[in-house]
Design a protein around this motif. Structure first.
Motif, PDB file in Angstrom:
ATOM      1  N   THR A  27       6.074 -45.880  91.634  1.00 26.98           N
ATOM      2  CA  THR A  27       5.255 -46.613  92.603  1.00 26.98           C
ATOM      3  C   THR A  27       4.637 -45.664  93.623  1.00 26.98           C
ATOM      4  OG1 THR A  27       6.597 -48.584  92.333  1.00 26.98           O
ATOM      5  CG2 THR A  27       5.287 -48.454  94.340  1.00 26.98           C
ATOM      6  N   ALA A  28       5.414 -44.697  94.093  1.00 25.50           N
ATOM      7  CA  ALA A  28       4.897 -43.729  95.072  1.00 25.50           C
ATOM      8  C   ALA A  28       3.766 -42.904  94.470  1.00 25.50           C
ATOM      9  CB  ALA A  28       6.025 -42.825  95.567  1.00 25.50           C
ATOM     10  N   LEU A  29       3.903 -42.483  93.218  1.00 23.49           N
ATOM     11  CA  LEU A  29       2.844 -41.699  92.579  1.00 23.49           C
ATOM     12  C   LEU A  29       1.587 -42.533  92.358  1.00 23.49           C
ATOM     13  CD1 LEU A  29       4.939 -39.605  90.052  1.00 23.49           C
ATOM     14  CD2 LEU A  29       3.689 -38.761  92.044  1.00 23.49           C
ATOM     15  N   GLU A  30       1.751 -43.797  91.989  1.00 25.34           N
ATOM     16  CA  GLU A  30       0.589 -44.682  91.842  1.00 25.34           C
ATOM     17  C   GLU A  30      -0.133 -44.866  93.182  1.00 25.34           C
ATOM     18  OE1 GLU A  30       1.585 -48.374  89.912  1.00 25.34           O
ATOM     19  OE2 GLU A  30       2.528 -47.327  88.238  1.00 25.34           O
ATOM     20  N   ASP A  31       0.648 -45.057  94.250  1.00 25.15           N
ATOM     21  CA  ASP A  31       0.053 -45.203  95.582  1.00 25.15           C
ATOM     22  C   ASP A  31      -0.674 -43.929  95.997  1.00 25.15           C
ATOM     23  OD1 ASP A  31       1.036 -47.769  95.732  1.00 25.15           O
ATOM     24  OD2 ASP A  31       2.644 -47.301  97.153  1.00 25.15           O
ATOM     25  N   LEU A  32      -0.059 -42.784  95.736  1.00 26.58           N
ATOM     26  CA  LEU A  32      -0.691 -41.505  96.061  1.00 26.58           C
ATOM     27  C   LEU A  32      -2.013 -41.359  95.320  1.00 26.58           C
ATOM     28  CD1 LEU A  32      -0.591 -38.560  97.254  1.00 26.58           C
ATOM     29  CD2 LEU A  32       0.395 -37.934  95.048  1.00 26.58           C
ATOM     30  N   ALA A  33      -1.986 -41.607  94.015  1.00 29.75           N
ATOM     31  CA  ALA A  33      -3.198 -41.455  93.206  1.00 29.75           C
ATOM     32  C   ALA A  33      -4.305 -42.392  93.682  1.00 29.75           C
ATOM     33  CB  ALA A  33      -2.885 -41.700  91.734  1.00 29.75           C
ATOM     34  N   SER A  34      -3.943 -43.623  94.046  1.00 28.71           N
ATOM     35  CA  SER A  34      -4.979 -44.571  94.490  1.00 28.71           C
ATOM     36  C   SER A  34      -5.561 -44.186  95.845  1.00 28.71           C
ATOM     37  CB  SER A  34      -4.433 -45.996  94.521  1.00 28.71           C
ATOM     38  OG  SER A  34      -3.478 -46.139  95.545  1.00 28.71           O
ATOM     39  N   ALA A  35      -4.847 -43.357  96.594  1.00 33.54           N
ATOM     40  CA  ALA A  35      -5.342 -42.933  97.904  1.00 33.54           C
ATOM     41  C   ALA A  35      -6.152 -41.638  97.840  1.00 33.54           C
ATOM     42  CB  ALA A  35      -4.169 -42.755  98.868  1.00 33.54           C
ATOM     43  N   LEU A  36      -6.119 -40.940  96.705  1.00 37.27           N
ATOM     44  CA  LEU A  36      -6.867 -39.688  96.593  1.00 37.27           C
ATOM     45  C   LEU A  36      -8.367 -39.981  96.592  1.00 37.27           C
ATOM     46  CD1 LEU A  36      -4.775 -37.817  93.867  1.00 37.27           C
ATOM     47  CD2 LEU A  36      -4.909 -37.278  96.309  1.00 37.27           C
ATOM     48  N   PRO A  37      -9.131 -39.168  97.309  1.00 39.31           N
ATOM     49  CA  PRO A  37     -10.574 -39.430  97.366  1.00 39.31           C
ATOM     50  C   PRO A  37     -11.293 -39.076  96.072  1.00 39.31           C
ATOM     51  CG  PRO A  37     -10.022 -37.496  98.669  1.00 39.31           C
ATOM     52  CD  PRO A  37      -8.731 -38.070  98.173  1.00 39.31           C
ATOM     53  N   SER A  38     -12.368 -39.783  95.861  1.00 43.98           N
ATOM     54  CA  SER A  38     -13.253 -39.554  94.724  1.00 43.98           C
ATOM     55  C   SER A  38     -14.504 -38.874  95.251  1.00 43.98           C
ATOM     56  CB  SER A  38     -13.594 -40.902  94.096  1.00 43.98           C
ATOM     57  OG  SER A  38     -14.481 -40.744  93.036  1.00 43.98           O
ATOM     58  N   ILE A  39     -14.932 -37.809  94.583  1.00 39.40           N
ATOM     59  CA  ILE A  39     -16.118 -37.069  95.030  1.00 39.40           C
ATOM     60  C   ILE A  39     -17.084 -36.934  93.857  1.00 39.40           C
ATOM     61  CG2 ILE A  39     -16.985 -34.881  95.955  1.00 39.40           C
ATOM     62  CD1 ILE A  39     -14.235 -34.546  97.313  1.00 39.40           C
ATOM     63  N   ALA A  40     -18.329 -37.318  94.094  1.00 42.34           N
ATOM     64  CA  ALA A  40     -19.356 -37.228  93.054  1.00 42.34           C
ATOM     65  C   ALA A  40     -19.822 -35.794  92.910  1.00 42.34           C
ATOM     66  CB  ALA A  40     -20.530 -38.128  93.405  1.00 42.34           C
ATOM     67  N   GLY A  41     -19.866 -35.342  91.667  1.00 40.21           N
ATOM     68  CA  GLY A  41     -20.394 -34.017  91.357  1.00 40.21           C
ATOM     69  C   GLY A  41     -21.806 -34.134  90.810  1.00 40.21           C
ATOM     70  N   ARG A  42     -22.048 -33.458  89.707  1.00 43.34           N
ATOM     71  CA  ARG A  42     -23.357 -33.428  89.063  1.00 43.34           C
ATOM     72  C   ARG A  42     -23.654 -34.785  88.419  1.00 43.34           C
ATOM     73  NH1 ARG A  42     -24.374 -32.413  83.712  1.00 43.34           N
ATOM     74  NH2 ARG A  42     -22.162 -32.061  83.377  1.00 43.34           N
ATOM     75  N   GLN A  43     -24.889 -35.253  88.573  1.00 44.16           N
ATOM     76  CA  GLN A  43     -25.278 -36.508  87.923  1.00 44.16           C
ATOM     77  C   GLN A  43     -25.336 -36.284  86.419  1.00 44.16           C
ATOM     78  OE1 GLN A  43     -28.718 -38.550  89.496  1.00 44.16           O
ATOM     79  NE2 GLN A  43     -28.877 -39.889  87.721  1.00 44.16           N
ATOM     80  N   ILE A  44     -24.684 -37.169  85.666  1.00 39.78           N
ATOM     81  CA  ILE A  44     -24.629 -37.005  84.215  1.00 39.78           C
ATOM     82  C   ILE A  44     -25.353 -38.116  83.454  1.00 39.78           C
ATOM     83  CG2 ILE A  44     -22.556 -35.584  84.151  1.00 39.78           C
ATOM     84  CD1 ILE A  44     -20.910 -38.099  83.667  1.00 39.78           C
ATOM     85  N   GLU A  59     -20.257 -36.915  87.511  1.00 40.39           N
ATOM     86  CA  GLU A  59     -18.925 -36.463  87.137  1.00 40.39           C
ATOM     87  C   GLU A  59     -18.033 -36.485  88.376  1.00 40.39           C
ATOM     88  OE1 GLU A  59     -19.189 -32.480  85.591  1.00 40.39           O
ATOM     89  OE2 GLU A  59     -20.165 -31.725  87.369  1.00 40.39           O
ATOM     90  N   GLU A  60     -16.759 -36.738  88.181  1.00 41.13           N
ATOM     91  CA  GLU A  60     -15.780 -36.782  89.272  1.00 41.13           C
ATOM     92  C   GLU A  60     -15.265 -35.367  89.517  1.00 41.13           C
ATOM     93  OE1 GLU A  60     -13.271 -36.928  92.013  1.00 41.13           O
ATOM     94  OE2 GLU A  60     -14.169 -38.863  91.580  1.00 41.13           O
ATOM     95  N   LYS A  92      -6.568 -41.475  79.187  1.00 43.63           N
ATOM     96  CA  LYS A  92      -7.395 -41.394  77.980  1.00 43.63           C
ATOM     97  C   LYS A  92      -8.893 -41.294  78.271  1.00 43.63           C
ATOM     98  CE  LYS A  92      -3.737 -43.103  75.279  1.00 43.63           C
ATOM     99  NZ  LYS A  92      -2.742 -42.622  76.161  1.00 43.63           N
ATOM    100  N   THR A  93      -9.316 -41.701  79.461  1.00 43.40           N
ATOM    101  CA  THR A  93     -10.739 -41.656  79.794  1.00 43.40           C
ATOM    102  C   THR A  93     -10.974 -40.707  80.959  1.00 43.40           C
ATOM    103  OG1 THR A  93     -10.507 -43.535  81.294  1.00 43.40           O
ATOM    104  CG2 THR A  93     -11.136 -44.023  79.028  1.00 43.40           C
ATOM    105  N   GLU A  94     -12.171 -40.165  81.016  1.00 42.52           N
ATOM    106  CA  GLU A  94     -12.556 -39.290  82.117  1.00 42.52           C
ATOM    107  C   GLU A  94     -13.102 -40.142  83.257  1.00 42.52           C
ATOM    108  OE1 GLU A  94     -12.047 -35.960  81.991  1.00 42.52           O
ATOM    109  OE2 GLU A  94     -11.227 -36.219  79.985  1.00 42.52           O
ATOM    110  N   LEU A  95     -12.793 -39.745  84.467  1.00 44.43           N
ATOM    111  CA  LEU A  95     -13.300 -40.465  85.634  1.00 44.43           C
ATOM    112  C   LEU A  95     -14.755 -40.107  85.899  1.00 44.43           C
ATOM    113  CD1 LEU A  95     -10.508 -40.251  88.339  1.00 44.43           C
ATOM    114  CD2 LEU A  95     -11.262 -42.248  87.097  1.00 44.43           C
ATOM    115  N   VAL A  96     -15.507 -41.075  86.357  1.00 41.24           N
ATOM    116  CA  VAL A  96     -16.871 -40.862  86.819  1.00 41.24           C
ATOM    117  C   VAL A  96     -17.046 -41.608  88.137  1.00 41.24           C
ATOM    118  CG1 VAL A  96     -17.887 -40.538  84.525  1.00 41.24           C
ATOM    119  CG2 VAL A  96     -17.776 -42.831  85.504  1.00 41.24           C
TER     120      VAL A  96
END
Length: 118
Positions: A27-44, A59-60, A92-96
């Motif tokens: 549960t702690a790891l899930e909470d940590l992951a959901s709080a990590l920021p998402s940053i947009a990189g190169r438009q794909i 791309e993330e 299994k999937t890459e984040l975008v």
């Protein structure tokens, strides 16, 4: 901390302390992951539909993407150490990152397309 764990163990007598610690850590790891920021990189990509908005796909490149890449790396190593010669990735999937295009951006894109046809 030990007193809190003992209290939880008493509240849930059908679970072992190991199961409780595993549940808490998960549960702690899930909470940590959901709080990590998402940053947009190169438009794909750019995706448009007749009925909905046009969106830009990037791309993330932020901490959440790095967390997933490293999790996959270590998961595959652990699985191979356990004898699984062909493990699948944990994620299994890459984040975008997806952003809806503004009306001004869509107008500018249409103008560029119009100019390129001339």
């Amino acid at each position: 901390m030990a007193a809190k764990l003992a209290a939880i163990a008493e509240m849930y007598p059908t679970k072992t302390r190991t199961q409780i610690v595993g549940d808490l850590l998960s549960t702690a790891l899930e909470d940590l992951a959901s709080a990590l920021p998402s940053i947009a990189g190169r438009q794909i990509d750019r995706i448009g539909t007749p009925d909905g908005p046009t969106v830009k796909v990037f791309e993330e490149v932020g901490p959440i993407g790095r967390f997933q890449v490293l999790t996959n790396k270590h998961y595959l190593e652990l699985e191979k150490d356990l004898g699984n010669d062909q493990p699948e990735k944990f994620f299994k999937t890459e984040l975008v990152v997806i952003e809806e295009m503004t009306a001004d951006e869509m107008d500018a894109e249409q103008a560029r397309e119009w100019e390129s046809r001339r």
